[in-house]
Scaffold this motif. Structure first.
Motif, PDB file in Angstrom:
ATOM      1  N   ARG A 159       1.002  -1.235  -0.330  1.00 54.40           N
ATOM      2  CA  ARG A 159       0.067  -0.312  -0.376  1.00 54.40           C
ATOM      3  C   ARG A 159       1.246   1.403  -0.125  1.00 54.40           C
ATOM      4  O   ARG A 159       0.628   1.962  -0.921  1.00 54.40           O
ATOM      5  N   ILE A 160       2.047   1.455   0.659  1.00 54.61           N
ATOM      6  CA  ILE A 160       2.662   2.260   0.661  1.00 54.61           C
ATOM      7  C   ILE A 160       3.683   2.523  -0.833  1.00 54.61           C
ATOM      8  O   ILE A 160       4.270   3.735  -0.150  1.00 54.61           O
ATOM      9  N   LEU A 184      -3.685 -11.228  -5.661  1.00 57.88           N
ATOM     10  CA  LEU A 184      -5.058 -10.519  -5.208  1.00 57.88           C
ATOM     11  C   LEU A 184      -4.929  -8.890  -6.272  1.00 57.88           C
ATOM     12  O   LEU A 184      -5.302  -7.996  -6.812  1.00 57.88           O
ATOM     13  N   PRO A 185      -3.769  -8.233  -5.916  1.00 54.66           N
ATOM     14  CA  PRO A 185      -3.189  -7.507  -6.394  1.00 54.66           C
ATOM     15  C   PRO A 185      -3.517  -7.086  -7.782  1.00 54.66           C
ATOM     16  O   PRO A 185      -3.914  -5.848  -8.212  1.00 54.66           O
ATOM     17  N   VAL A 186      -3.240  -8.331  -8.987  1.00 49.48           N
ATOM     18  CA  VAL A 186      -3.204  -8.778 -10.298  1.00 49.48           C
ATOM     19  C   VAL A 186      -4.578  -8.470 -10.591  1.00 49.48           C
ATOM     20  O   VAL A 186      -5.405  -8.009 -11.703  1.00 49.48           O
ATOM     21  N   HIS A 187      -5.304  -9.555  -9.824  1.00 48.03           N
ATOM     22  CA  HIS A 187      -7.018 -10.468 -10.975  1.00 48.03           C
ATOM     23  C   HIS A 187      -7.420 -10.095  -9.563  1.00 48.03           C
ATOM     24  O   HIS A 187      -8.823 -11.032  -9.780  1.00 48.03           O
ATOM     25  N   GLY A 188      -7.665  -9.291  -8.080  1.00 52.21           N
ATOM     26  CA  GLY A 188      -8.467  -8.837  -7.629  1.00 52.21           C
ATOM     27  C   GLY A 188      -9.734  -9.873  -7.344  1.00 52.21           C
ATOM     28  O   GLY A 188     -10.379 -10.807  -6.914  1.00 52.21           O
ATOM     29  N   THR A 189     -10.893  -8.679  -9.042  1.00 55.82           N
ATOM     30  CA  THR A 189     -11.838  -9.322  -8.749  1.00 55.82           C
ATOM     31  C   THR A 189     -12.199  -9.890  -9.503  1.00 55.82           C
ATOM     32  O   THR A 189     -13.030 -10.783  -9.349  1.00 55.82           O
ATOM     33  N   LEU A 524      -6.630  -2.077  -4.325  1.00 58.89           N
ATOM     34  CA  LEU A 524      -5.233  -1.779  -3.980  1.00 58.89           C
ATOM     35  C   LEU A 524      -4.258  -1.011  -4.937  1.00 58.89           C
ATOM     36  O   LEU A 524      -3.661  -0.142  -4.661  1.00 58.89           O
ATOM     37  N   GLN A 525      -4.430  -1.617  -5.952  1.00 58.50           N
ATOM     38  CA  GLN A 525      -3.261  -1.222  -7.258  1.00 58.50           C
ATOM     39  C   GLN A 525      -1.902  -0.904  -6.792  1.00 58.50           C
ATOM     40  O   GLN A 525      -1.708   0.170  -7.105  1.00 58.50           O
TER      41      GLN A 525
END
Ligand SMILES: C[S@@+](CC[C@H](N)C(=O)[O-])C[C@H]1O[C@@H](n2cnc3c(N)ncnc32)[C@H](O)[C@@H]1O
Length: 1003
Positions: A159-160, A184-189, A524-525
């Motif tokens: 996040r930071i 999660l950051p790449v494929h979350g949805t 979060l991306q």
């Protein structure tokens, strides 16, 4: 080149961060902890704050670059423009420091942390900060967490805006990190969507294929859960009759909700005799016998008096029919022969959902329910015939009774923690992924990520459906999952869910929770990348000088046996990942999760399997891990190590490891992570805070270890009190007191000691860390005492008063009252391994801590036996009521330590009876005045007892005629102790009662 200090080495708003941390504990929606249990997870708010403060320079430091100051001022001003707040004056470095710290506080708030304004600002400041340390502005700082666990620290690092390397030894932890950091950051949805697709498919298929195992009742009501009891055969010596099978029931309550409470009682005939039925039971040991079963009935709108008593108390079992109690050893022997009794438990109650209004109600099982179990039993045998390893046959640890009770009762493999229907359902779930993914035709790109995410739902369902789960009667009538506590206790009466039902912890709800959490966190991306690996921290696979900061939360000494607990999931996931030859297949290819290199002091848990994992072993392995850490941290880098433990030996092992691994401690901050301040916190020391030790490599510019910087013992000793004197008021102002404050002082104490490669006395003798820590304790105790007595000359108080005050302060938690009740959801199963849950009387400390405190105050525990009782590794400050005889009794008054070994008559007689008995013996009375105690504390306790016994006249004479009340220090002590005794204690009431007489008596 000289580098600036980091903010965390200068200041940290710990009180406000602690507030955000506590608030986070109430977050139910979207928190990554909802994905899977992991023990000792760090709160995200604290991680966020600590990472920012560790990476950002102090703008007031002369080595901080102007360009950082300008960029930070601009970024914070832009944020102020958007979100309001005081403008920041340019060129005022102290104001900029405050603004950065304020930002850290605001960003520790859950909602702010999810907004792009804050995230973007934070990432931009992090980048500007990194420009001071790196040549290229294109490089992200790299944060390493080699004990990543549930992934809180690396997740916040993303996040930071830092790159992240997260490793852990345990495959379950690695799986969690892989999901939250890489997938999660790449494929979350997409992941959330696929999890839902699988959930819908599995739900529909389960209805088709498994409904007959969870049949509806004839009135269309749907079972939500089943409540089972392990059983034994009563050993009442009546050989002629058919033996009675007793269900092991801890409590007859089913729902405790006021007027609508529900419970159970034994069914009685018109003569009041308990009715029984004769059944043929085939037990798990193969024996088939005829037994009599006492029948149960449900009581709606129940009062306590309507219900019968449970049958189990501390492991022994009382037959409701004969009243005979089968002792604990026989209970254990019987269950041992039946692998713990999960397979042949008796189904006692079915929890149902009403067909019309959906309300929960309770019924004694019908034939439909019994038939379903028989069906499950047959199915189980067929599955075993096909593949005798289809259920987890991996062995449970046999010797770890401290945290793993089932083997003591005969559970051999992990399958023994389930009943047959639970096993069938779990196995069916495990197989569901391959069946579904074939139909779904998942793209190769996301297949592993989807499979891993679905594992979270599967684990959640298995976790909610073992014979380690129990029915929670108080809040919400629901099933408590397997690890309601960080252990495997023995649960006598366990509950099973109907996973197909539309109820809490079923397929639908479990899928929904995981999918929602994935969806929520897809925002979060990251602008940085994460790498997750399985690796022991002793061998981190990274090159030297690779990272900017090592921020980590290593195992807290012996607090949690991670791998033994995680095996509950591992044995299922090794089957789940078996069919696909992927990364996870390798991760889960062993029999159980790796144990050898796990750095936990385990010898005190399980001296057979882990005899080598001693205090020294922990220290050595931790030292290896931290040395590895130092090598991969850049010379200007930093480490933050989080630790909490209430044992002094645990701290000593950790600190020794830090120092021998070549680190200098440069700051330390306690962050309060506890939500509820518990009652017990007042009676025995529990920690509210975890301490963040900030460290720097003790290295030369070329990265080699400094080995020849020798400190002078006298200098160290003279600096120590000054440092503690500055630090304690700060802690107190931030609400950190008691044991938390003592441990929070170790950091500043060690800043002085650890900067040297060694410290020597004038004689040339090297000072050991142990010796130094004794000094730190002494200085801390003296400083705390000065604070307690607010500047009064503490040398005027005798050793017993000094020790009592310091003892109570150590147990204090910073709130003025400890009235909060212990939480109910922590149901304590009463297995006989544990001591009785009697109310702790007196005030308990670890003996070593008590000894150190006493030593620091110049008191000797050996001389204070009428005040302190030592048993094993515990020391107990006696409650005032227990001192009655010593203070008033004739022979005891002459020789306070006499008769200490005898059982205190007080325990037999009760406090008031003791007072009356002493009064009758003529030691003192309504007219007489008792003889004066030897010390001020004795006299105060005497006054408190007189007050408590309503001997007002005697109290007056004692204070006035005997002159006790003319001593100002007597009142000072009374005031100090009034502030220190827990507000719900008798002592607090009594000392306040004495204080209330002060004015009226003219003092
Ligand atoms: C206190 S937990 C970390 C919790 C984590 N910070 C979180 O928020 O979830 C400590 C972790 O150290 C891991 N561990 C223990 N020994 C290890 C070793 N030798 N190498 C790597 N990890 C280890 C345990 O598996 C556990 O996950």
């Amino acid at each position: 080149m000289e580098y600036p200090k980091r903010l965390i080495e200068v200041d940290l708003p710990i009180k406000k961060i602690s507030e955000a941390t506590r608030q986070e504990k109430n977050i139910r929606h979207g928190h990554i902890s909802a994905l899977h249990i992991w023990w000792a997870r760090r709160p995200l708010a604290a991680c966020r704050a600590v990472i920012c403060a560790s990476l950002w320079p102090d703008p007031a430091d002369q080595n901080c670059s102007d360009s950082f100051r300008q960029t930070a001022t601009m970024l914070l001003s832009e944020l102020r423009d958007k979100r309001g707040g005081k403008p920041i004056k340019p060129d005022n470095v102290l104001e900029l420091r405050n603004a950065l710290l304020n930002f850290i506080v605001e960003f520790s708030n859950w909602d702010n942390a999810a907004t792009s304004d804050y995230i973007d600002t934070c990432r931009a400041i992090t980048k500007a900060a990194n420009n001071i340390f790196e040549e290229s502005s294109e490089i992200n700082p790299l944060i390493v967490d080699p004990f990543a666990g549930g992934g809180a620290i690396p997740f916040e690092a993303l996040r930071i805006g830092t790159d992240v390397f997260a490793s852990d030894l345990n495959p379950i932890a690695v799986l969690l990190n892989k999901i939250i950091l890489e997938y999660l950051p790449v494929h979350g949805t997409v992941l959330a969507k696929e999890v839902r697709e699988w959930g819908t498919w599995v739900y529909a298929k389960s209805k088709e294929e498994l409904s007959s195992l969870y049949p509806k009742h004839n009135d269309d009501s749907i079972p939500l859960a089943y409540i089972w009891a392990r059983t034994i055969i009563s050993e009442a010596p009546d050989k002629d009759k058919i033996p009675i099978e007793v269900p092991l029931i801890k409590s007859m309550w089913l729902a405790q909700k006021g007027k609508n409470s529900v419970g159970m009682k034994w069914k009685r005939n018109h003569n009041g005799k308990i009715e029984t039925e004769i059944v043929n039971v085939k037990y798990a040991n193969g024996k088939q016998i005829k037994v009599r079963r006492p029948l149960l009935e449900i009581v709606n709108f129940a009062k306590k008096s309507d219900l019968d008593e449970g049958t189990v108390k501390r492991g022994s079992v009382t037959c409701p029919v004969s009243g005979y109690t089968t002792p604990v050893t026989s209970v254990r022997e019987q269950l041992k022969k039946r692998n713990g009794g999960s397979f042949d438990a008796r189904l006692c109650v079915v929890v149902l959902s009403h067909p019309r209004n959906g309300k929960k109600f309770y019924q004694i099982p019908s034939q439909i329910d019994i038939n379903a179990m028989e069906k499950a039993s047959k199915l189980y045998s067929q599955m075993m015939l096909k593949d005798n390893r289809c259920f987890p046959d991996e062995q449970m640890p046999a010797s770890a009774s401290g945290y793993c009770a089932p083997p003591t009762y005969g559970a051999k493999s992990f399958s023994d923690l389930f009943n047959k229907r639970q096993l069938i359902f779990a196995r069916w779930l495990i197989d569901s992924f391959d069946r579904w993914s074939e139909e779904r035709n998942l793209s190769k790109k996301i297949r592993d990520a989807v499979q891993a995410s679905i594992a979270l739902v599967i684990n959640r369902l298995i976790d909610s459906n073992s014979s380690q789960c129990w029915w929670v009667t108080i809040h919400g009538e629901t099933v408590m999952r397997t690890f309601g506590r960080q252990a495997y206790p023995i649960i006598w009466d366990f509950s099973e869910i109907n996973p197909l039902a539309d109820s809490s912890r079923g397929i639908e709800e479990s899928t929904d929770i995981i999918a929602k959490t994935l969806e929520y966190n897809a925002y979060l991306q990251p602008t940085s990348v994460a790498t997750t690996l399985q690796a022991p921290a002793q061998k981190i696979p990274l090159p030297h000088d690779a990272c900017s900061a090592l921020i980590t939360d290593p195992p807290y000494y012996n607090a949690i046996p991670y791998s033994d607990l995680a095996d509950f999931y591992y044995v299922w996931l090794s089957r789940y990942f078996k069919s696909n030859n992927n990364w996870f297949h390798k991760l889960f290819s062993e029999t159980l999760s790796p144990k050898n290199e796990e750095i936990v002091e385990m010898s005190s848990w399980d001296s057979q399997r882990y005899s080598h994992k001693t205090n020294k072993w922990y220290e050595n392995e931790m030292s290896k891990a931290l040395e590895q850490g130092r090598l991969i941290v850049k010379p200007h880098g930093i480490m933050v190590l989080v630790f909490a433990h209430k044992k002094t030996s645990a701290w000593e092992a950790l600190i020794s490891a830090v120092i021998s691994a070549g680190w200098i401690i440069t700051a330390s901050w306690p962050i309060d992570t506890e939500n509820a301040r518990r009652l017990r916190a007042q009676r025995s020391a529990t920690l509210e805070s975890s301490i963040h030790l900030v460290c720097r490599p003790r290295e030369n510019h070329d990265g080699t270890l400094i080995t020849n910087y020798v400190g002078d013992w006298r200098d160290v000793l003279s600096e120590l009190p000054k440092r503690i004197h500055e630090w304690m008021p700060r802690l107190s102002a931030e609400g950190v007191v008691g044991a938390d404050a003592i441990f929070a002082c170790l950091g500043p104490g060690l800043e002085i000691f650890s900067r040297y490669s060694s410290v020597e006395k004038a004689s040339g003798e090297e000072v050991t860390l142990k010796e130094y820590l004794e000094q730190v304790w002494a200085v801390v105790a003296k400083e705390a005492l000065n604070m307690i007595f607010e500047g009064a000359d503490t040398s005027g108080f005798e050793e017993d008063a000094r020790l009592t005050a310091m003892w109570l302060w150590t147990l204090s938690t910073g709130t003025t009252n400890g009235d909060e009740a212990p939480s109910d959801d922590e149901e304590d199963e009463d297995d006989e391994e544990k001591s009785p849950k009697a109310k702790l009387s007196g005030y308990e400390l670890e003996y070593d801590a008590a000894r150190k405190i006493a030593q620091g105050l110049g008191a000797n525990l050996e001389h204070l036996q009428n005040l302190v009782e030592v048993k094993g590794d515990k020391a107990r400050l006696l409650p005032v009521s227990e001192r009655t005889k010593a203070l008033f009794g004739k022979e005891e008054a002459e020789s306070p330590s006499a008769n200490r070994k005898k059982k205190s008559p007080q325990l037999e007689l009760g406090f008031m009876e003791e007072v009356v008995k002493l009064e009758q013996e003529g030691s003192w009375g309504q007219k007489n005045v008792p003889h004066l105690g030897n010390t001020r504390l004795d006299r105060l306790h005497q006054s408190m007892i007189l007050f408590a016994a309503s001997r007002g006249e005697a109290l007056k004479r004692f204070l006035v005629e005997e002159g006790v009340g003319r001593d100002q220090k007597f009142w000072k002590l009374a005031q100090a102790l009034s502030a220190l005794y827990p507000s719900i204690s008798d002592e607090k009431r009594w000392v306040d009662g004495v204080l209330a007489r002060k004015k009226g008596l003219g003092f």
